[in-house]
Design a protein around this motif. Structure first.
Motif: not given
Length: 91
Positions: A2-4, A6-7, A18, A22, A25-26, A29
């Protein structure tokens, strides 16, 4: 993953915080969505995302059985590099 997770994994491997991962990645996206919305394509590593328009086609209403036209729509196509294809093919 999941996202967390992956981070956390990226932060561990890069030494970044982290929060920084994050945010990155945002932004990735957001930029990818803008490019795809404009009709472009995005290549990240061995994965390529591109938009295309599916043509209108004939279908059937499953409840009534009546024929109907399914309108054309925009979709996202995912392409894999040759190395990724080999990885999954050799399972």
């Amino acid at each position: 993953m999941n996202n967390s997770e992956l981070v956390a994994k990226i932060a561990q491997n890069t030494g970044w915080t982290k929060v920084s991962v994050a945010k990155f990645l945002q932004v990735l996206e957001d930029v990818s969505m803008e490019e795809l919305d404009a009709g472009g394509s995005v290549k990240i590593g061995g994965v390529k995302l591109e938009t295309y328009t599916s043509p209108a086609r004939k279908g059937y209403n499953l409840q009534t059985g009546q024929p109907m036209t399914i309108p054309s729509s925009r979709r996202v196509r995912v392409g894999l590099s040759a190395a990724l294809k080999r990885l999954f093919k050799n399972e």
